[in-house]
Write an enzyme that holds these catalytic residues in place. Sequence first.
Site, PDB file in Angstrom:
ATOM      1  N   LYS A 197       0.926  -1.123  -0.004  1.00  0.00           N
ATOM      2  CA  LYS A 197       0.023   0.059  -0.219  1.00  0.00           C
ATOM      3  C   LYS A 197       0.727   1.280  -0.081  1.00  0.00           C
ATOM      4  O   LYS A 197       1.672   1.320   0.899  1.00  0.00           O
ATOM      5  CB  LYS A 197      -0.941   0.263   1.275  1.00  0.00           C
ATOM      6  CG  LYS A 197      -1.875   1.408   1.283  1.00  0.00           C
ATOM      7  CD  LYS A 197      -2.751   1.183   2.491  1.00  0.00           C
ATOM      8  CE  LYS A 197      -3.724   2.501   2.561  1.00  0.00           C
ATOM      9  NZ  LYS A 197      -4.559   2.451   3.642  1.00  0.00           N
ATOM     10  N   ARG A 207     -10.413  10.182   1.903  1.00  0.00           N
ATOM     11  CA  ARG A 207     -10.356  10.595   3.328  1.00  0.00           C
ATOM     12  C   ARG A 207     -11.228  11.759   3.396  1.00  0.00           C
ATOM     13  O   ARG A 207     -11.721  11.999   4.581  1.00  0.00           O
ATOM     14  CB  ARG A 207      -8.740  11.384   3.351  1.00  0.00           C
ATOM     15  CG  ARG A 207      -7.812  10.251   3.425  1.00  0.00           C
ATOM     16  CD  ARG A 207      -6.449  10.666   3.578  1.00  0.00           C
ATOM     17  NE  ARG A 207      -5.473   9.540   3.316  1.00  0.00           N
ATOM     18  CZ  ARG A 207      -3.999   9.792   3.165  1.00  0.00           C
ATOM     19  NH1 ARG A 207      -3.687  10.843   3.265  1.00  0.00           N
ATOM     20  NH2 ARG A 207      -3.273   8.668   2.951  1.00  0.00           N
ATOM     21  N   LYS A 219       1.634   9.970   5.825  1.00  0.00           N
ATOM     22  CA  LYS A 219       1.570   8.843   6.010  1.00  0.00           C
ATOM     23  C   LYS A 219       2.851   7.862   5.501  1.00  0.00           C
ATOM     24  O   LYS A 219       2.863   6.750   5.624  1.00  0.00           O
ATOM     25  CB  LYS A 219       0.216   7.674   5.652  1.00  0.00           C
ATOM     26  CG  LYS A 219      -0.997   8.352   6.260  1.00  0.00           C
ATOM     27  CD  LYS A 219      -2.131   7.605   5.916  1.00  0.00           C
ATOM     28  CE  LYS A 219      -3.654   8.198   6.688  1.00  0.00           C
ATOM     29  NZ  LYS A 219      -4.724   7.080   6.384  1.00  0.00           N
ATOM     30  N   GLU A 235       7.850  -6.974   1.102  1.00  0.00           N
ATOM     31  CA  GLU A 235       6.450  -6.957   2.023  1.00  0.00           C
ATOM     32  C   GLU A 235       5.562  -8.308   1.651  1.00  0.00           C
ATOM     33  O   GLU A 235       4.840  -8.911   2.308  1.00  0.00           O
ATOM     34  CB  GLU A 235       5.683  -5.777   1.612  1.00  0.00           C
ATOM     35  CG  GLU A 235       6.073  -4.335   2.267  1.00  0.00           C
ATOM     36  CD  GLU A 235       5.898  -4.275   3.804  1.00  0.00           C
ATOM     37  OE1 GLU A 235       5.388  -5.206   4.275  1.00  0.00           O
ATOM     38  OE2 GLU A 235       6.342  -3.125   4.242  1.00  0.00           O
ATOM     39  N   LYS A 250      -2.106  -1.536  -4.011  1.00  0.00           N
ATOM     40  CA  LYS A 250      -3.088  -0.464  -3.906  1.00  0.00           C
ATOM     41  C   LYS A 250      -2.037   0.897  -4.127  1.00  0.00           C
ATOM     42  O   LYS A 250      -1.197   0.986  -3.260  1.00  0.00           O
ATOM     43  CB  LYS A 250      -3.731  -0.377  -2.736  1.00  0.00           C
ATOM     44  CG  LYS A 250      -4.677   0.960  -2.303  1.00  0.00           C
ATOM     45  CD  LYS A 250      -5.187   0.747  -0.735  1.00  0.00           C
ATOM     46  CE  LYS A 250      -5.860   2.188  -0.555  1.00  0.00           C
ATOM     47  NZ  LYS A 250      -6.265   2.143   0.825  1.00  0.00           N
ATOM     48  N   SER A 276     -10.064   5.963  -4.564  1.00  0.00           N
ATOM     49  CA  SER A 276     -10.953   6.726  -4.994  1.00  0.00           C
ATOM     50  C   SER A 276     -10.404   7.918  -6.064  1.00  0.00           C
ATOM     51  O   SER A 276     -11.304   8.331  -6.694  1.00  0.00           O
ATOM     52  CB  SER A 276     -11.313   7.725  -3.641  1.00  0.00           C
ATOM     53  OG  SER A 276     -10.183   7.985  -3.056  1.00  0.00           O
ATOM     54  N   TYR A 315     -14.829   1.216  -7.231  1.00  0.00           N
ATOM     55  CA  TYR A 315     -16.203   1.884  -6.956  1.00  0.00           C
ATOM     56  C   TYR A 315     -16.931   1.532  -8.046  1.00  0.00           C
ATOM     57  O   TYR A 315     -18.272   2.177  -8.086  1.00  0.00           O
ATOM     58  CB  TYR A 315     -16.044   3.327  -6.535  1.00  0.00           C
ATOM     59  CG  TYR A 315     -15.190   3.543  -5.449  1.00  0.00           C
ATOM     60  CD1 TYR A 315     -15.681   3.516  -4.142  1.00  0.00           C
ATOM     61  CD2 TYR A 315     -13.656   3.719  -5.611  1.00  0.00           C
ATOM     62  CE1 TYR A 315     -14.918   3.419  -2.883  1.00  0.00           C
ATOM     63  CE2 TYR A 315     -12.882   3.729  -4.389  1.00  0.00           C
ATOM     64  CZ  TYR A 315     -13.512   3.729  -3.036  1.00  0.00           C
ATOM     65  OH  TYR A 315     -12.485   3.679  -2.006  1.00  0.00           O
TER      66      TYR A 315
HETATM   67  C1  PBG Z   1      -7.520   3.639   5.545  1.00  0.00           C
HETATM   68  C2  PBG Z   1      -7.817   3.289   3.869  1.00  0.00           C
HETATM   69  C3  PBG Z   1      -7.476   4.498   2.897  1.00  0.00           C
HETATM   70  C4  PBG Z   1      -8.109   3.703   1.928  1.00  0.00           C
HETATM   71  C5  PBG Z   1      -8.347   2.470   2.293  1.00  0.00           C
HETATM   72  N1  PBG Z   1      -8.263   2.159   3.637  1.00  0.00           N
HETATM   73  C6  PBG Z   1      -7.041   5.668   3.242  1.00  0.00           C
HETATM   74  C7  PBG Z   1      -5.741   5.877   3.661  1.00  0.00           C
HETATM   75  O1  PBG Z   1      -4.809   4.964   3.930  1.00  0.00           O
HETATM   76  O2  PBG Z   1      -5.304   7.144   3.752  1.00  0.00           O
HETATM   77  C8  PBG Z   1      -8.017   4.433   0.580  1.00  0.00           C
HETATM   78  C9  PBG Z   1      -9.070   4.083  -0.437  1.00  0.00           C
HETATM   79  C10 PBG Z   1      -9.370   4.940  -1.618  1.00  0.00           C
HETATM   80  O3  PBG Z   1      -8.715   5.784  -1.872  1.00  0.00           O
HETATM   81  O4  PBG Z   1     -10.258   4.579  -2.258  1.00  0.00           O
HETATM   82  N2  PBG Z   1      -6.401   3.003   5.941  1.00  0.00           N
END
Ligand code: PBG
Length: 340
Positions: A197, A207, A219, A235, A250, A276, A315
């Site tokens: 991720k 968010r 992050k 990982e 992701k 997203s 989505y």
């Molecule tokens: C939270 C999480 C996030 C997403 C999925 N789980 C946001 C982040 O890590 O800040 C993002 C999903 C998306 O953008 O569609 N741990």
Amino acid sequence: MHRPRRNRQTPAIRAMVRETTLAPADFILPLFLHEDAVDTPIAAMPGVTRWSLENLVREAGAAHALGIPAVVLFPKIDESLKSPQAREASNDNGLVPRAIRAIKAAHPTLCVITDVALDPYNSDGHDGIVRRNARGELTILNDETVDVLCQQALCHARAGADIVAPSDMMDGRVAAIRDALDAEDFTNVLILSYTAKYASAFYGPFRGALDSMPKEGDKTTYQMDPANSREAVRETLLDEAEGADMLMVKPAGLYLDIIAKVRETTTLPVAAYQVSGEYLMLKSAAAGGWLDERAIVLESLVAIKRAGASMILTYFAKEAATWLINESTGERATHSINSR
Ligand code: PBG
């Protein structure tokens, strides 16, 4: 002369030589929910809604009826329930456990996946527990966070979640969650690990949808650097050794090389999350009338699958499933006309 075009002559030949096909069963639908009785459209994600509990159950059922095997739940937690220790994350009567029970009661064959991370529950907006060091700098505590994640995963398992999906990127959390689940006899609950991720700007609309942005800092000390790919292999090997059942990459569309690399590294099923920001890019290009929505969405999804993902969190799951169903019934109709 070599003529590769011979294999592309007709729809029938193209159908026979096609290497990658999409089906509704490839998709996992992310669903947003909140405590309110009315649904709220999400501004930065046109066409996506934050659901009331009741309509969440209905929407999950509608997805399942299209052949989508799983949903993944993302809650917006009331500000008053957020705390530095994110205690609400393991409340058995919290929003997510109630949603799991309601969905499983109404649609027992639908697979329910939950997100394991503290950001919606944490007053600091981080996936882990935050502490300030002596110099006043923000640090995200790893092992303390993993303990809380185990409690959260257990809470979801008790409510009936089929799969828990840790998205926090803390070290060692897969092994710890596996141990915690096994110790409570949840040996059949799967772990879908967010293995690679990345610290991506494409999570922005998500968010906003959950009001879960970090209050301070970013992050980058736990999510991966977009510049790295060998680290994704590391990982992958760790998550596999720790006992993950499925691995995830992701974001998806800009990380096809990572999907392919993870696919080659592991024998486990690989998922990818079209996030997203990817949704927003495709949606806005289509809304402007600039690009053909159906075509770009299906192309983006087939590319993710071609790269090596067998499950795609998107989505667009319902729209894509509907297009694929119409396409296959359309083709059958054409075929029967031709054969008459
Ligand atoms: C939270 C999480 C996030 C997403 C999925 N789980 C946001 C982040 O890590 O800040 C993002 C999903 C998306 O953008 O569609 N741990």
